[in-house]
Design an enzyme around this catalytic site. Structure first.
Site, PDB file in Angstrom:
ATOM      1  N   ASP A 133      23.124 -67.971  15.562  1.00  0.00           N
ATOM      2  CA  ASP A 133      22.357 -69.311  15.641  1.00  0.00           C
ATOM      3  C   ASP A 133      21.505 -69.301  14.865  1.00  0.00           C
ATOM      4  O   ASP A 133      21.555 -68.677  13.694  1.00  0.00           O
ATOM      5  CB  ASP A 133      22.191 -69.373  17.268  1.00  0.00           C
ATOM      6  CG  ASP A 133      22.302 -70.773  17.741  1.00  0.00           C
ATOM      7  OD1 ASP A 133      21.305 -71.772  17.272  1.00  0.00           O
ATOM      8  OD2 ASP A 133      23.004 -71.175  18.394  1.00  0.00           O
ATOM      9  N   HIS A 135      16.723 -73.898  18.581  1.00  0.00           N
ATOM     10  CA  HIS A 135      18.168 -73.899  19.194  1.00  0.00           C
ATOM     11  C   HIS A 135      18.558 -72.561  19.665  1.00  0.00           C
ATOM     12  O   HIS A 135      19.005 -72.369  20.919  1.00  0.00           O
ATOM     13  CB  HIS A 135      19.101 -74.382  18.289  1.00  0.00           C
ATOM     14  CG  HIS A 135      20.763 -74.694  18.782  1.00  0.00           C
ATOM     15  ND1 HIS A 135      21.595 -73.847  18.542  1.00  0.00           N
ATOM     16  CD2 HIS A 135      21.072 -76.042  19.222  1.00  0.00           C
ATOM     17  CE1 HIS A 135      22.539 -74.393  19.182  1.00  0.00           C
ATOM     18  NE2 HIS A 135      22.391 -75.813  19.734  1.00  0.00           N
ATOM     19  N   SER A 160      26.712 -77.232  22.804  1.00  0.00           N
ATOM     20  CA  SER A 160      26.002 -76.153  22.542  1.00  0.00           C
ATOM     21  C   SER A 160      25.278 -75.410  23.790  1.00  0.00           C
ATOM     22  O   SER A 160      25.053 -74.327  23.846  1.00  0.00           O
ATOM     23  CB  SER A 160      24.670 -76.364  21.478  1.00  0.00           C
ATOM     24  OG  SER A 160      24.763 -76.149  20.440  1.00  0.00           O
TER      25      SER A 160
END
Length: 501
Positions: A128, A188, A369
């Site tokens: 990520d 994220h 996600s």
């Protein structure tokens, strides 16, 4: 109607492919002596068997491909990004706000799941944006890696190294994917990792699914997303490939048994991505991927790596246990898990920094996600009770143990097994006799992508399933893909978490 059209325009702006640097991935053949073949413009094949070539200004991908002869595969090095969206912040946050964990209807009923397993020392890789060393990870972070090769994307001043910390992925004027509007850092990877294994029952912030797992952070997404070649190398390195399988890095001493990919782009799975996934599966890993946020049937509008073979593809559900409005669907989807939908997002870890890092906090986000790490966490519990269970067995169990959903998911084959029934999946994994990994080029559980696998040696990986046609950049869905870095509304700390059942 006018309001709805305005929302769609904001979420699906024009693509940015013309502004992003284009690159080719050139994969070379081997001769009988094991040497790689292939030459172009006087350049011989590298020892790694793969070369990244940046296109000249004005040169098309098809023109550049013609320069190469006697090679295995030449394909565009597509830029992919994460599938996270933002939500308004929650008030007075605490673990009870994690409806996606503890509600026995719209969540995964985690207290009940923990009666089957609270987890074990399973290594879970989050491929990520990297992570922040959040206080709620405790001492469970392993030495990771930064595999971003392009310094204009890396935002940390250098290329590949062993520092997986997230310096921020904000977009500002002058960045190659700037489109007239700046965006804040997403943090994220930290949010995704928190869902899987934030410290539980420690009086801080939020709970995580696996109370004992170890986090292997691998940074592949920076400003504007990340190249397919870097993401593929992140998958291989996570799986513990031998020296040389990822150029520039020593082997990973802590191979992951679960690899989460909350990222993607539009287009069919390509050779480079499929080969990396196949390699990871042969090493005993389960690769879990997000289905994507473009609200499309991915049988008709493929998304990578969601439509790759030998992965567990995850759609997103909302607090009503219906399919989130943004979630992709189709026969490639294996299972659905909580991904949120405004105003009820998934609560996990974050950072207060708008650009560069600030302090630890808790945030809400929605997206596939957020759904994918729910399944990655559940798979880590399945691996905790049966360490040798293979990826195809995990996929089969998840599909078989899901529960029916209404709406779009009531149509046969649109949402795989439906909403995940986590306690049943973990219990069934404990009863299952482990099998050897199986690679399927025509996966009976993924009928949207029937392209046969090309079998190669373990060292090289293998597989082919078409090419990716991805466009887009932060803040847009370019070509049906969300690659946005949207404003995160940050909140304070969540209070003491629920006790283990």
């Amino acid at each position: 109607m006018v309001t709805r059209l305005l929302v769609l325009i904001l979420l699906f702006p024009l693509t940015l492919s013309a502004q992003m640097p284009k690159r080719l991935i050139v994969n070379f053949k081997k001769d009988q002596d094991g040497k790689f073949l292939g030459r172009s413009s006087g350049r011989s094949a590298p020892d790694t068997g793969r070369m990244i070539v940046e296109l000249k200004e004005g040169e098309s991908v098809e023109e550049a491909k013609k320069q190469w002869a006697d090679v295995a595969v030449v394909e565009e090095d597509r830029v992919l990004s994460h599938f996270g969206m933002t939500n308004p912040s929650v008030n007075d946050p605490r673990a009870d706000d994690q409806w996606h964990f503890f509600d026995n209807f719209s969540g995964i009923d985690l207290n009940t799941v923990w009666t089957e397993s609270e987890g074990e020392d399973i290594v879970v890789a989050v491929v990520d944006t990297g992570i922040r060393n959040h206080r709620d990870f405790g001492d469970r972070i392993l030495q990771g890696a930064d595999l971003i090769s392009d310094t204009s994307m890396s935002n940390d001043g250098d290329g590949r190294d062993r520092d997986a910390s997230d310096p921020g992925d904000w977009v500002a004027p002058g960045d190659p994917c700037y489109q007239g509007q700046s965006s804040n850092s997403s943090w994220h990877g930290t949010h995704v990792a928190g869902t899987i294994l934030a410290e539980t029952d420690n009086g801080k912030d939020v709970a995580g699914i696996n109370t004992r797992a170890k986090l292997l952070p691998i940074r592949v997404l920076g400003k504007c997303g990340g190249y397919t070649s870097d993401i593929a190398d992140g998958i291989r390195w996570a799986a513990g490939g031998p020296e040389g399988i990822v150029n520039g890095l020593r082997p990973n001493p802590n191979p992951a048994k679960v690899i989460n990919l909350s990222l993607g782009g539009s287009g069919r799975c390509d050779f480079t991505m499929q080969a990396a996934i196949d390699y990871a599966v042969t090493q005993g890993a389960v690769v879990v991927v997000a289905a994507g946020n473009s609200a499309q049937d991915i049988d008709q509008n493929p998304v990578t790596p969601a439509t790759c073979n030998n992965v567990v593809t995850v759609g997103a559900s909302n607090k009503s246990r219906g399919l989130s409005w943004f979630s992709n669907h189709g026969s490639a989807v294996d299972i659905v898990a909580p991904g949120g939908q405004s105003p009820d997002g998934v609560v996990s870890l974050g950072n207060t920094g708008r650009t560069s890092p600030g302090s630890d906090t808790v945030t809400e986000m929605s997206g596939t996600s957020m759904a994918s790490p729910h399944i990655a966490g559940i798979v880590s519990l399945m691996k905790s009770v049966n360490a040798d269970i293979a990826a195809h067995q995990v996929e089969r169990i998840l599909r078989a143990s899901g529960s029916q959903m209404s709406g779009m998911c009531s149509v046969q084959g649109r949402c795989g097994g439906g909403f995940v029934f986590a306690v049943s999946a973990v219990a069934e994994a404990a009863r299952t006799i482990a099998e050897d990994p199986i690679l399927s080029g025509s996966d009976p559980l993924n009928t949207s992508n029937p392209t046969p696998i090309i079998t190669r040696s373990d060292e090289e990986g293998g597989g082919a399933c078409g090419s990716v046609d991805m466009t887009g950049g932060p803040g847009n869905f370019g070509g049906g893909m969300i690659v946005g870095l949207m404003l995160i509304f940050l909140v304070g700390n969540i209070g003491k978490v629920r006790k283990l059942a």
